[in-house]
Structures are given as C-alpha cells and as structure tokens.
Design a protein around this motif. Structure first.
Motif, PDB file in Angstrom:
ATOM      1  N   ALA A  11     -60.349 -83.453 -60.038  1.00 43.30           N
ATOM      2  CA  ALA A  11     -59.977 -84.892 -59.508  1.00 43.30           C
ATOM      3  C   ALA A  11     -60.423 -85.762 -58.873  1.00 43.30           C
ATOM      4  CB  ALA A  11     -58.429 -84.980 -59.545  1.00 43.30           C
ATOM      5  N   PRO A  12     -60.854 -86.254 -59.479  1.00 44.96           N
ATOM      6  CA  PRO A  12     -61.565 -87.297 -58.094  1.00 44.96           C
ATOM      7  C   PRO A  12     -61.296 -88.255 -57.156  1.00 44.96           C
ATOM      8  CG  PRO A  12     -60.791 -89.146 -60.026  1.00 44.96           C
ATOM      9  CD  PRO A  12     -60.880 -88.136 -59.956  1.00 44.96           C
ATOM     10  N   THR A  13     -62.259 -88.308 -56.189  1.00 51.11           N
ATOM     11  CA  THR A  13     -61.470 -88.304 -54.792  1.00 51.11           C
ATOM     12  C   THR A  13     -61.780 -90.234 -54.612  1.00 51.11           C
ATOM     13  OG1 THR A  13     -63.233 -88.226 -53.792  1.00 51.11           O
ATOM     14  CG2 THR A  13     -62.571 -86.395 -53.552  1.00 51.11           C
ATOM     15  N   ASP A  14     -60.912 -90.596 -53.327  1.00 52.25           N
ATOM     16  CA  ASP A  14     -61.160 -91.889 -52.914  1.00 52.25           C
ATOM     17  C   ASP A  14     -62.009 -91.816 -52.516  1.00 52.25           C
ATOM     18  OD1 ASP A  14     -58.249 -92.797 -53.716  1.00 52.25           O
ATOM     19  OD2 ASP A  14     -57.030 -91.480 -51.779  1.00 52.25           O
ATOM     20  N   GLY A  15     -62.483 -93.033 -52.888  1.00 52.09           N
ATOM     21  CA  GLY A  15     -64.462 -93.161 -52.361  1.00 52.09           C
ATOM     22  C   GLY A  15     -65.152 -92.754 -53.260  1.00 52.09           C
TER      23      GLY A  15
END
Length: 169
Positions: free
Chosen positions: A164-168
């Motif tokens: 999953a992509p992280t915030d930012g």
C-alpha cells in the motif's frame, strides 16, 4: 510503500496453542524480517495459574533485551510451567544469561503488572477471548486449537499492507 507492518500476537505463556503457533511466528519473522514488527501482547487466562507471573517475567525479559527469546523458551516448557510454576521462569532467565535476581525481584514487586493489565484490558476491548489471537491491519484473527490457514491469511494481509502507498508517497 509502507516501511513496516505491526502484527500484535495476543499470547499466554502457559498456553499449549501458543506454543504450537510459534512455528508460524518464526516463519513470518523469517519471511518478512524488519518489515514485520511482531509484538508480544499479554492475555493471561484464569485457567492457567502461572500465566500472569509468566507475562510479568516476559516483560522483565523485554527490559533486559531478550523479550521474544524468553517468551519462546517459556512456551517450549508450558507443561513444566504448569507443574513447577515460577521456578521455571527463573530457570529460563538463567539459561538465557539474564539477571535472575532482577527477575525474582520483578515478580515480587510487581513492576510489570500495569503493562500486563493494560494488554489484557486492550485485548478484551477488541474482542480477544483466547490465545493466540493475531491483530494486523485492524483485523482480528483467532488462533486457538486450529492454526490451519492462519499464517497464509496473515501473509496475505502483510503483503497487501506492505504494497500500500504511504501518505506523501
């Protein structure tokens, strides 16, 4: 991508099912290494009279830098713990080269009781009723007598969370 994922393992150190679950925990640790933070959470059960002391002893082992090795060594001796009680906890500490006097003192003065109580209260609040229980990515997976398919389910969740992509990002 996420750097690491937390897996809380609600465990009781006098529980034979938790002993059997160790193979899964070791396999997960081997597969993911530092990308999976496996945290030992305490859920002593009333039916095992030495489990609360064992949880406190495990916290002392954490203080001395050998939390998981200590927990695994105690789990390998669940039957002996049931028969002999607290002397087993001190024997394991001695075998691992830990400060046995400090273990003895910790069991007497109860310095780790609040940690164990807090774990148990949190476990009850999220629906833990037995051990082992795994919590990962907000999902609770109940172990118990049957571990079948559990490791595969944990791996599926870890793989998804790690991808999953992280915030930012």
């Amino acid at each position: 991508m996420t750097d690491s994922v937390i897996l809380d393992v609600w465990c009781e150190l006098q529980c034979p099912d938790c002993h059997h679950a160790l193979d899964d925990v070791r396999a997960l640790r081997a597969r993911y290494g530092d990308r999976l933070d496996i945290r030992l959470r305490h859920f002593p059960l009333d039916k095992h009279k030495h489990s609360f002391a064992a949880a406190q002893a495990a916290e002392e082992a954490v203080e001395q830098g050998l939390g998981w090795p200590y927990a695994e060594a105690v789990l390998a001796r669940t039957a002996e713990l049931g028969e002999r009680g607290e002397p087993v906890l001190l024997d394991v500490a001695r075998e691992l080269g830990l400060d046995v006097e400090e273990f003895d003192t910790a069991l007497i003065d109860g310095r780790h009781i609040l940690i164990v109580d807090a774990d148990q209260a949190e476990g009850k609040a999220i629906g833990v009723t037995g051990t082992p229980t795994y919590v990962i990515g907000g999902e609770r997976l109940d172990g118990g007598a049957s571990q079948d398919g559990l490791r595969a389910r944990v791996e599926e969740i870890v793989d998804r969370l790690l991808a999953a992509p992280t915030d930012g990002a």
